[in-house]
Motif scaffolding. Structure first.
Motif, PDB file in Angstrom:
ATOM      1  N   ASP A   1      -3.898   0.789 -14.330  1.00  0.00           N
ATOM      2  CA  ASP A   1      -5.024  -0.135 -14.228  1.00  0.00           C
ATOM      3  C   ASP A   1      -4.574  -1.575 -13.971  1.00  0.00           C
ATOM      4  O   ASP A   1      -3.410  -1.930 -14.174  1.00  0.00           O
ATOM      5  N   GLU A   2      -5.505  -2.394 -13.503  1.00  0.00           N
ATOM      6  CA  GLU A   2      -5.184  -3.770 -13.129  1.00  0.00           C
ATOM      7  C   GLU A   2      -4.714  -4.595 -14.319  1.00  0.00           C
ATOM      8  O   GLU A   2      -3.812  -5.430 -14.201  1.00  0.00           O
TER       9      GLU A   2
ATOM     10  N   PHE B   1      -1.318  -5.699  -8.935  1.00  0.00           N
ATOM     11  CA  PHE B   1      -2.252  -4.587  -8.727  1.00  0.00           C
ATOM     12  C   PHE B   1      -2.510  -4.409  -7.237  1.00  0.00           C
ATOM     13  O   PHE B   1      -3.613  -4.573  -6.745  1.00  0.00           O
TER      14      PHE B   1
ATOM     15  N   VAL C   1      -6.898   3.432  -5.224  1.00  0.00           N
ATOM     16  CA  VAL C   1      -8.267   3.556  -5.727  1.00  0.00           C
ATOM     17  C   VAL C   1      -9.270   3.411  -4.586  1.00  0.00           C
ATOM     18  O   VAL C   1     -10.245   4.166  -4.494  1.00  0.00           O
ATOM     19  N   LYS C   2      -9.035   2.455  -3.692  1.00  0.00           N
ATOM     20  CA  LYS C   2      -9.930   2.240  -2.550  1.00  0.00           C
ATOM     21  C   LYS C   2     -10.015   3.473  -1.657  1.00  0.00           C
ATOM     22  O   LYS C   2     -11.066   3.773  -1.086  1.00  0.00           O
TER      23      LYS C   2
ATOM     24  N   ARG D   1      -4.430  -0.526  -6.383  1.00  0.00           N
ATOM     25  CA  ARG D   1      -5.728  -0.905  -5.809  1.00  0.00           C
ATOM     26  C   ARG D   1      -5.977  -0.158  -4.507  1.00  0.00           C
ATOM     27  O   ARG D   1      -7.086   0.349  -4.269  1.00  0.00           O
ATOM     28  N   GLU D   2      -4.973  -0.091  -3.641  1.00  0.00           N
ATOM     29  CA  GLU D   2      -5.145   0.605  -2.363  1.00  0.00           C
ATOM     30  C   GLU D   2      -5.412   2.092  -2.577  1.00  0.00           C
ATOM     31  O   GLU D   2      -6.200   2.699  -1.852  1.00  0.00           O
TER      32      GLU D   2
ATOM     33  N   SER E   1       0.813  -1.227   0.000  1.00  0.00           N
ATOM     34  CA  SER E   1       0.000   0.000   0.000  1.00  0.00           C
ATOM     35  C   SER E   1       0.838   1.265   0.000  1.00  0.00           C
ATOM     36  O   SER E   1       0.292   2.363   0.106  1.00  0.00           O
TER      37      SER E   1
END
Length: 352
Positions: free
Chosen positions: A312-313, A319, A326-327, A323-324, A292
């Protein structure tokens, strides 16, 4: 879930013994075999194929690079390179990363046993990341979208101060992703500051390799280096890099300190400094990598008015970091790798 099956290939009996013992204590990892060289390893791997190979690069009978090429050609398998902390080791390891290895763990020539014990978490983290890696993304060269034209010539760009700066953070799979981006950037692009998770001594060799491939100047950052159009500064392994405003210019500060978000250099440290020093004049980009690091820093950049992007993934090797981000709501846009160079060039004039 089944534990990650690991094969250790190293001509050092100490490395094989210590790594086997350390990894045996990890519930999600199973060492299914050790070998003193790749030929012995291949014999054992035919009986049970590993999920991850931990591979030395300097071995008798068949060197690690030759073995890596054979694996990637015949049966692609995630490989973590176990390399010595030497100049020659750095050059060979960078070649291994270019040919499909996922990540690096290091070992010294002296004090090997204690070093490996102290570095246990780094090794476990590398193996876990390798097991999740999308190997197809390591060797694929994505098509890069057309770059917007800019009015400045390359010569003029190097003479101007920039009030735009691009901060990039990446980890597992990042060496290949950065090469994809940086090799197509024109000398008119805004100044870049980059954290790539990489051991000490390896970042200098990495920067030198990229500098030979790119139109823009790439260098390992030194304290006080100026950020300017057509130049990318890569944080040195083992030290943090911060962005500082100096009048109408940006410079970097290189400092010691404890790991942040488990890393040194840390993407969070760079992004947080960019939020403070550049605010809305910055573009933050978080790319492929496990964990992260950088997610919170990217959120601070966005809150300070900066443009923010996440890879992007589909084009990430791992990813995790994107991803972290984006979350957390840190990424304003999510883009495939091939569209990121265009976003960087557009940032030169505040477009995009």
């Amino acid at each position: 879930m089944k534990p990650i099956a690991v094969m250790i290939v190293d001509d050092s009996a100490v490395v094989r013994q210590v790594l086997s013992a350390l990894l045996a204590e990890q519930p999600d990892i199973e060492v299914i075999g050790v070998a003193a060289d790749p030929l012995f390893a291949l014999e054992k791997m035919q009986r049970r194929w590993p999920d991850v190979v931990v591979l030395d690069v300097e071995m008798p009978r068949m060197d690690g690079l030759t073995f890596l090429r054979k694996l990637m050609a015949e049966r692609p398998t995630p490989v973590v390179i176990c390399s010595t902390l030497t100049e020659a080791g750095a050059q060979t390891t960078l070649q291994a990363l270019a040919e499909g290895a996922v990540s690096i763990v290091t070992k010294p020539r002296m004090g090997l046993r204690q070093f490996l014990i102290d570095s246990r978490q780094e090794l476990v983290h590398a193996i876990q990341g390798a097991a999740r890696a999308n190997l197809g993304r390591l060797t694929a060269r994505p098509a890069v979208s057309a770059l917007p034209a800019l009015p400045l010539s390359g010569t003029q760009a190097m003479l101007h101060t920039t009030d735009r700066v691009v901060a990039i953070g990446t980890s597992t799979g990042g060496t290949q992703a950065l090469e994809t981006i940086l090799t197509v950037l024109p000398r008119t692009c805004p100044g870049l500051v980059i954290v790539q998770h990489m051991p000490e001594r390896f970042t200098k060799a990495f920067a030198e390799r990229l500098d030979r491939l790119c139109q823009i100047e790439i260098r390992e950052a030194e304290d006080g280096d100026r950020v300017m159009p057509g130049r990318a500064l890569i944080a040195p392994g083992g030290r943090h890099m911060l962005l500082q405003r100096s009048g109408a210019q940006y410079r970097v500060e290189i400092r010691d300190g404890p790991p942040v978000s488990r890393h040194r250099p840390s993407v969070d440290v760079l992004f947080r400094s960019a939020a403070r020093a550049a605010g809305a004049n910055a573009l933050g980009i978080i790319m492929t990598g496990m964990g992260s690091d950088g997610a919170r820093g990217l959120k601070e950049m966005r809150d300070a008015g900066a443009r923010t992007l996440a890879q992007d993934e589909a084009t990430c090797v791992v990813f995790g970091m994107p991803r972290e981000a984006v979350k957390l709501g840190a990424a304003e846009q999510v883009l495939p790798l091939g569209e990121i160079p265009g976003a960087i060039v557009a940032a030169r004039t505040g477009r995009g």
